[in-house]
Design an enzyme around this catalytic site. Structure first.
Site, mmCIF file in Angstrom:
data_model
loop_
_atom_site.group_PDB
_atom_site.id
_atom_site.type_symbol
_atom_site.label_atom_id
_atom_site.label_comp_id
_atom_site.label_asym_id
_atom_site.label_seq_id
_atom_site.Cartn_x
_atom_site.Cartn_y
_atom_site.Cartn_z
ATOM 1 N N GLU A 46 0.825 -1.214 0.000
ATOM 2 C CA GLU A 46 0.000 0.000 0.000
ATOM 3 C C GLU A 46 0.862 1.269 0.000
ATOM 4 O O GLU A 46 0.641 2.192 0.789
ATOM 5 C CB GLU A 46 -0.958 0.001 1.197
ATOM 6 C CG GLU A 46 -1.902 -1.195 1.214
ATOM 7 C CD GLU A 46 -2.917 -1.136 2.344
ATOM 8 O OE1 GLU A 46 -2.703 -0.380 3.312
ATOM 9 O OE2 GLU A 46 -3.942 -1.834 2.253
ATOM 10 N N GLU B 239 -5.780 -8.394 0.244
ATOM 11 C CA GLU B 239 -6.209 -8.481 1.641
ATOM 12 C C GLU B 239 -7.701 -8.194 1.709
ATOM 13 O O GLU B 239 -8.181 -7.239 1.094
ATOM 14 C CB GLU B 239 -5.476 -7.462 2.536
ATOM 15 C CG GLU B 239 -3.978 -7.632 2.636
ATOM 16 C CD GLU B 239 -3.344 -6.542 3.502
ATOM 17 O OE1 GLU B 239 -4.060 -5.974 4.358
ATOM 18 O OE2 GLU B 239 -2.158 -6.252 3.301
#
Length: 478
Positions: A118, A261
């Site tokens: 991220e 995720e």
């Protein structure tokens, strides 16, 4: 861009116009995070994966012990490079030390390298984003030199905040990311890599009191989102199609998408509980494996979905919330928290076997001591160990004062591998052989990835005598 600038331009100039992607059925994998005070042996975790027929696992680093344990298992692996490494690391050395030496006959089946985690997250303020593409280009060149480029693919797990829209069909990447996302998806396309995204409906619900609760799940919603000819009944489909629309606007509407995720926590916040986690994860799995797809990609679900996560991680930062330590479908010691059918052949989860527990003993508040001055000890225990279940919404939030103290003392004691001195607390603590768990609130016993002889301090005869006396006092005062 530094020394990689020319490589970036050249690589994009030579980008393939058409890339064939291997079409496979969606698979359910898991994220194996290791930020825990109580780490099981990697071989025990891998046995847990095998027992549950999990064939894909995502790591957040290149832990050699984990990779060695995965060798010869046939489990496909995604390894990760932390954001902090992107600005300065030797890509040739990385490939040599973390990929080449593990890949091969009876080796680890490493299929992906996640370049950062991220890195475009809004909260990072752009500090990593300029390093991502140069790092990928250097790594790709190193993979080519190592003859691994056709086997190992580079990806960048992105948070869903990289794109935005009022309705899914209007999805676009954030304006400041347009240029870098154009470069990134061009790179992914030219090398046959998917776009990896992390999607968390729980966080949407947690962070917005106006978010419709039923929209976070997969059982239909009383607040559907109309979008032209399409209607969205769950947050996952809406989020996924927002990304599809954003990719389409860049000319890559058919790029495979992997969910890096996704999950639901079981503790540490209101709405984070066993029932909600089971309903969400089972709904997600059934939805993905049905091959129904989404309105913008009917019949084409995500290529892979990695549940977050495999195990609870009691050492994670609680900055986002106390729930951060409770995402696992298994507790820290590999015991299933709730019934879940992964769609992989087992009807329910199988527990870890041969877990190396510390001895069955706990540290509790001494029943005959005055706890008036316990405050500093509680702050110490909970600043170093995990007390998140004691907070509002937690499974231990209904304990009485003395049990609260006992829970904090025991968490610290187990984190210290049951070191005898760690249960002293100026005479306010006491070791007991009686399990002090209350209802759904579990007082843990630690585990170790090493032999007990080197991790748990042996009890002296004098210590055992004091424990026996303490147990007698404890029993008489209950």
């Amino acid at each position: 861009m530094g020394r990689s600038g020319v490589g970036v331009v050249a690589l994009f100039t030579l980008s393939l116009l058409f890339v064939s992607y291997e079409v496979v059925d969606s698979a359910i994998g898991v994220n194996w995070g290791t930020l825990s005070f109580h780490k099981m042996r990697p071989s025990t975790v891998v046995d847990l994966l095998k027992a549950n027929k999990i064939t894909k696992v995502k790591l957040f680093d290149t832990n050699p012990d984990a990779l060695r344990a995965l060798m010869g298992t046939g489990i496909q692996v995604m390894v990760g490079i932390p954001n902090e490494m992107l600005s300065s690391f030797n890509s040739d050395l990385f490939v040599q030390q973390n990929l080449s030496r593990f890949i091969g006959k009876n080796g680890a089946d490493i299929r992906y390298v996640a370049v950062g985690n991220e890195p475009f997250l809004t909260g990072y303020g752009g500090q990593f984003q300029n390093y991502v593409v140069p790092a990928m280009v250097n790594l790709q060149q190193s993979l080519v030199k190592a003859n691994l480029a056709n086997y190992v693919k580079l990806v960048v797990p992105c948070n869903a905040d990289a794109y935005e829209a009022n309705v899914p069909s209007q999805g676009t990447f954030r304006p400041e990311l347009t240029q870098i996302m154009t470069q990134l998806v061009s790179f992914l396309n030219s090398n046959g890599s998917p776009f990896v995204v992390n999607i968390y409906p729980f966080l949407s619900l947690y962070g917005n009191s106006d978010f419709p609760q039923d929209y976070a799940f997969f059982e239909g919603s009383s607040h559907p989102v109309p979008d032209g000819p399409n209607t969205y009944y769950n947050a996952f489909d809406g989020n996924f199609d927002t990304l599809v629309a954003a990719l389409t606007k860049l000319g890559y509407g058919q790029m495979p998408i992997v969910i890096g995720e996704i999950g639901w926590p079981t503790d540490g916040a209101v709405g984070a509980n066993l029932t909600a986690a089971r309903v969400f994860n089972q709904g997600l799995i059934s939805h993905v494996l049905s091959n129904k797809g989404t309105p913008l990609r009917p019949g084409s679900p995500p290529a892979d979905v990695y549940l977050f996560g495999l195990l609870d991680e009691g050492a994670k930062s609680t900055l986002p919330g106390n729930f951060e330590r409770h995402w696992g479908i298994f507790s820290f010691d590999g015991q299933a928290k709730y019934r879940l059918n992964l769609g992989l052949g087992n009807r329910g989860l199988k527990n870890a076997k041969d877990v190396a527990y510390l001895p069955s003993r706990w540290c509790v508040a001494h029943p005959s001591r005055d706890m008036t001055l316990v405050g500093d000890h509680l702050r110490l225990a909970c600043s170093e160990a995990d007390c998140t279940t004691l907070n509002d919404g937690g499974s231990c939030s209904q304990l009485g004062e003395k049990d609260n103290i006992s829970y904090a003392f025991n968490s610290y004691y187990q984190m210290q591998m049951q070191n005898e001195k760690s249960c002293d607390f100026d005479g306010l603590g006491m070791v007991t052989f009686l399990d002090p768990s209350v209802g759904d609130c579990r007082f843990l016993v630690g585990v170790t990835d090493k032999g007990l002889s080197s991790s748990a301090e042996p009890m002296t005869r004098w210590s055992v005598y004091h424990i026996c006396i303490g147990v007698l006092i404890w029993t008489l005062t209950m």
